[in-house]
Design an enzyme around this catalytic site. Structure first.
Site, PDB file in Angstrom:
ATOM      1  N   GLU A 277      -2.751   3.639   6.525  1.00 21.31           N
ATOM      2  CA  GLU A 277      -2.188   4.768   5.784  1.00 21.31           C
ATOM      3  C   GLU A 277      -2.757   6.102   6.262  1.00 21.31           C
ATOM      4  O   GLU A 277      -2.104   7.142   6.159  1.00 21.31           O
ATOM      5  CB  GLU A 277      -2.456   4.589   4.282  1.00 21.31           C
ATOM      6  N   HIS A 298      -7.418 -21.360  14.943  1.00 20.24           N
ATOM      7  CA  HIS A 298      -6.490 -22.433  15.264  1.00 20.24           C
ATOM      8  C   HIS A 298      -5.038 -21.959  15.224  1.00 20.24           C
ATOM      9  O   HIS A 298      -4.118 -22.781  15.307  1.00 20.24           O
ATOM     10  CB  HIS A 298      -6.710 -23.602  14.299  1.00 20.24           C
ATOM     11  N   LYS A 410       9.883   4.853  -1.840  1.00 24.25           N
ATOM     12  CA  LYS A 410       9.861   5.121  -3.281  1.00 24.25           C
ATOM     13  C   LYS A 410      11.115   5.880  -3.713  1.00 24.25           C
ATOM     14  O   LYS A 410      11.670   5.609  -4.788  1.00 24.25           O
ATOM     15  CB  LYS A 410       8.606   5.916  -3.642  1.00 24.25           C
TER      16      LYS A 410
END
Length: 422
Positions: A277, A298, A410
């Site tokens: 951010e 793995h 938003k």
């Protein structure tokens, strides 16, 4: 004390290049140490005693003790920067005697919300709604659900005693707290959410869980005192930031933070948000990714060894393991006799050393070592990464403290939900 070490068999970066890059970045360090006027409204974290320190630690501990007199569960309603630091501490430490912590306000999934509510059955909870401006949807929706849950079970007056609100003074959340009789705690105005690890935003949930928040603040203060006076050639935050920028210039586009201590995985979300951010702007920035080792060796390990060479690796190494478990033989021939009487610490150390050797043949590797996992070292680590992120973004040429990209989704979401004025 925290230390940095470069291991790079590829030759991508030499020690001389690294030191030259740090020396060149010295003016950026000097500006950050002083605190730049242009960021004055975002640097409340730079001095950790202003919104943390022993005063705020004492207040949080006292309130936590008071709450434990009638409650056994502390619900944190917060998303991203409002919960990640507290979650780091709660998941990293064994904290006997504290309140049980339940996380809410970080999802819009009905399944996850119902699962969270199920954790409260048979418990005696208090809730803390953490929201700087009280406009973010996830905590707002969760707060509504949990307020009703408390009122249905305890009645309005007792429910109010069990509700804390952590918000910006003068915000709509403070107004709501005053109207309803909730306890109000300050979300410091001059600190953005992802830089609030050492403020009341996180000290309160940490104290509720039983953490020694005074020690956490003490570790941050020690780290701040060092980083704000050390010159470029001695300053580990600048060394880390300069190396990150140097590797960006050389074409690397991702940083992998990995650790062989599973209890540190809570730090990963906090670190990812801090750097993503803060730096991901204007088409620039390193993508922060994380690896939980040895488990992900793995899976992710295959890409690291043989995949596209776009990343470098930072190992978070803990010097003292603080636990022991011996592999005593049990008389069964299982093919693992070479492990007889070794400790799991020996295995973990061998896996770390082997991984660093193997990976450094493919990509540059940095080892960041802390002494142990406890409150003081975590406080220092929070401050180290925050200060280094500030420096790193400055070197990259982006504003460390805004987040214009976050606002894009938003707007669309609020319009879809019919929010007035969206």
């Amino acid at each position: 004390m925290l230390t940095l070490e470069l291991t790079d068999q590829t030759g991508a970066v030499t020690q001389a290049e690294w030191q030259a890059a740090a020396a060149e970045a010295a003016p950026v360090l000097a500006r950050a140490q002083a605190g730049e006027e242009r960021y004055a409204d975002s640097l409340g974290w730079l001095d950790p005693t202003l919104w943390g320190g022993q005063d705020w630690a004492g207040r949080a501990a006292a309130l936590a003790q008071q709450l434990r007199g009638f409650a056994d569960t502390f619900v944190v309603i917060g998303v991203g920067g409002s919960n990640n630091a507290a979650r780091t501490v709660v998941e990293a430490l064994d904290l006997p005697g504290g309140m049980r912590i339940v996380w809410a306000g970080n999802t819009l999934s009905p399944h996850a919300m119902n699962r969270m509510l199920a954790q409260l059955e048979g418990r005696s909870p208090v809730i803390d709604c953490i929201a700087k401006n009280f406009e973010t949807l996830e905590p707002g929706a969760s707060f509504r659900v949990l307020r009703r849950w408390l009122t249905d079970r305890y009645g309005k007056q007792e429910a109010a005693r069990r509700i804390l609100c952590t918000g910006t003074p003068g915000s709509s959340l403070e107004k709501l707290a005053k109207e309803q009789g909730y306890t109000f705690l300050p979300f410091p105005e001059p600190i953005g959410g992802r830089f609030t690890a050492l403020s009341p935003v996180h000290l309160m949930p940490m104290a509720a869980a039983g953490a020694d928040v005074a020690a956490l603040c003490r570790g941050a203060e020690k780290m701040a005192a060092a980083l704000r006076r050390q010159p470029a050639d001695e300053n580990p935050a600048l060394q880390y930031a300069a190396l990150r920028y140097l590797l960006w210039q050389k074409g690397y586009r991702a940083e992998l933070l990995s650790c062989f201590e599973p209890r540190m995985k809570g730090l990963f979300k906090w670190w990812e948000q801090l750097f993503a951010e803060s730096e991901g702007k204007d088409g620039r920035g390193l993508l922060p990714v994380t690896g939980e080792f040895s488990e992900q060796l793995h899976s992710l390990g295959q890409f690291i060894q043989d995949g596209t060479h776009i990343l470098f690796e930072t190992f978070l190494n803990v010097k003292e393991q603080q636990a022991s478990l011996s592999l005593a033989p049990d008389g069964v021939e299982d093919g693992f006799g070479y492990l007889d009487d070794k400790d799991f610490e020996d295995l973990n150390r061998a896996a770390f050393a082997a991984t660093r050797t193997a990976h450094s043949a493919t990509l540059p590797c940095v080892t960041l070592t802390i002494d142990r996992v406890d409150e003081e070292n975590l406080g220092g680590l929070f401050y180290f990464f925050q200060f280094a992120c500030y420096l790193s973004a400055e070197l990259l040429g982006v504003n460390p403290f805004d987040q214009p990209g976050v606002e894009a989704y938003k707007g669309w979401m609020f319009r879809a939900l019919g929010k007035p004025g969206a």
